[in-house]
Write a protein that holds these residues in place. Structure first.
Motif, short mmCIF file in Angstrom:
data_model
loop_
_atom_site.label_atom_id
_atom_site.label_comp_id
_atom_site.label_asym_id
_atom_site.label_seq_id
_atom_site.Cartn_x
_atom_site.Cartn_y
_atom_site.Cartn_z
N ARG A 1 0.84 -1.02 -0.06
CA ARG A 1 0.04 -0.06 -0.03
C ARG A 1 0.80 1.31 0.11
O ARG A 1 1.84 1.28 0.82
N GLY A 2 0.69 2.29 -0.94
CA GLY A 2 1.38 3.49 -0.93
C GLY A 2 2.65 3.24 -1.77
O GLY A 2 3.22 4.26 -2.35
N THR A 3 2.92 2.26 -2.36
CA THR A 3 3.82 1.94 -3.38
C THR A 3 3.44 2.20 -4.83
O THR A 3 2.62 1.19 -5.11
N TRP A 4 3.69 3.10 -5.36
CA TRP A 4 3.01 3.43 -6.87
C TRP A 4 3.99 3.20 -7.98
O TRP A 4 3.73 2.85 -8.99
N TYR A 5 5.35 3.52 -7.67
CA TYR A 5 6.45 3.25 -8.78
C TYR A 5 7.42 2.22 -8.35
O TYR A 5 7.62 1.57 -7.25
N ASP A 6 8.05 1.77 -9.62
CA ASP A 6 9.18 0.80 -9.32
C ASP A 6 10.06 1.05 -10.41
O ASP A 6 9.78 1.76 -11.34
N LEU A 7 11.12 0.27 -10.37
CA LEU A 7 12.44 0.48 -11.61
C LEU A 7 12.25 -0.96 -12.35
O LEU A 7 12.32 -2.14 -11.55
N ARG A 8 12.56 -0.64 -13.44
CA ARG A 8 12.71 -1.70 -14.44
C ARG A 8 13.95 -1.62 -15.30
O ARG A 8 14.04 -0.50 -15.96
N VAL B 1 3.40 0.90 -11.02
CA VAL B 1 2.96 -0.51 -10.93
C VAL B 1 1.64 -0.78 -11.20
O VAL B 1 1.18 -2.22 -11.33
N PHE B 2 0.59 -0.11 -11.41
CA PHE B 2 -0.68 -0.55 -11.56
C PHE B 2 -1.09 -0.33 -13.28
O PHE B 2 -1.86 -1.09 -13.69
N THR B 3 -0.41 0.66 -13.84
CA THR B 3 -0.72 0.99 -15.31
C THR B 3 0.45 0.25 -16.13
O THR B 3 0.25 0.07 -17.43
N VAL B 4 1.52 0.07 -15.50
CA VAL B 4 2.82 -0.41 -16.19
C VAL B 4 3.44 0.37 -17.11
O VAL B 4 4.42 0.17 -17.90
N THR C 1 9.91 9.14 -18.19
CA THR C 1 11.43 8.44 -17.29
C THR C 1 11.51 6.69 -18.03
O THR C 1 11.42 5.90 -17.05
N ASN C 2 11.76 7.08 -19.12
CA ASN C 2 12.56 5.48 -19.74
C ASN C 2 13.92 6.12 -20.32
O ASN C 2 14.07 7.04 -20.59
N GLY C 3 14.57 4.84 -20.36
CA GLY C 3 15.95 5.20 -21.09
C GLY C 3 16.72 5.95 -20.27
O GLY C 3 17.88 6.56 -20.82
N LEU C 4 16.86 5.90 -18.94
CA LEU C 4 17.62 6.51 -18.18
C LEU C 4 18.62 5.61 -17.63
O LEU C 4 18.75 4.42 -17.51
N ASP C 5 19.79 6.61 -17.36
CA ASP C 5 21.05 5.90 -16.64
C ASP C 5 20.87 6.07 -15.28
O ASP C 5 19.90 6.61 -14.83
N VAL D 1 18.00 7.91 -12.80
CA VAL D 1 17.09 6.99 -12.05
C VAL D 1 17.27 7.84 -10.53
O VAL D 1 16.24 7.88 -9.81
N ALA D 2 18.35 8.25 -10.16
CA ALA D 2 18.48 8.69 -8.53
C ALA D 2 17.65 9.97 -8.61
O ALA D 2 17.09 10.19 -7.62
N CYS D 3 17.90 10.75 -9.83
CA CYS D 3 17.16 12.16 -9.83
C CYS D 3 15.65 11.88 -9.93
O CYS D 3 14.88 12.38 -9.03
N ALA D 4 15.12 10.74 -10.59
CA ALA D 4 13.66 10.59 -10.91
C ALA D 4 13.38 10.27 -9.74
O ALA D 4 12.20 10.43 -9.16
N ASN D 5 13.71 9.35 -8.97
CA ASN D 5 13.49 8.75 -7.57
C ASN D 5 13.19 9.70 -6.68
O ASN D 5 12.21 9.78 -5.78
#
Length: 53
Positions: A4-11, A23-26, A36-40, A44-48
C-alpha cells in the motif's frame, strides 16, 4: 501486489537503461513533462528523488 502506498518501481531494460514505471498501469512515469524511460543510473536517482518529494 505492491505494498500500500507503493506506486512506482524500477525496471531495467534489455539495453541496460532503466524505466521508472507505475505499478498499476505498467506505463513509464511522467515527471515535469519528461517520460522516465531510457534512464542511466544518475537519472534514476534524480527521478526517484522527484517522485518521492
Amino acid at each position: 501486489m505492491p505494498q500500500r502506498g507503493t506506486w512506482y518501481d524500477l525496471r531495467q531494460e534489455e539495453d541496460g537503461t532503466w524505466t521508472v514505471f507505475d505499478v498499476f498501469t505498467v506505463l513509464p512515469v511522467v515527471i515535469s513533462s519528461t517520460i522516465t524511460n531510457g534512464l542511466d543510473v544518475e537519472e534514476v536517482a534524480c527521478a526517484n528523488a522527484l517522485s518521492t518529494s
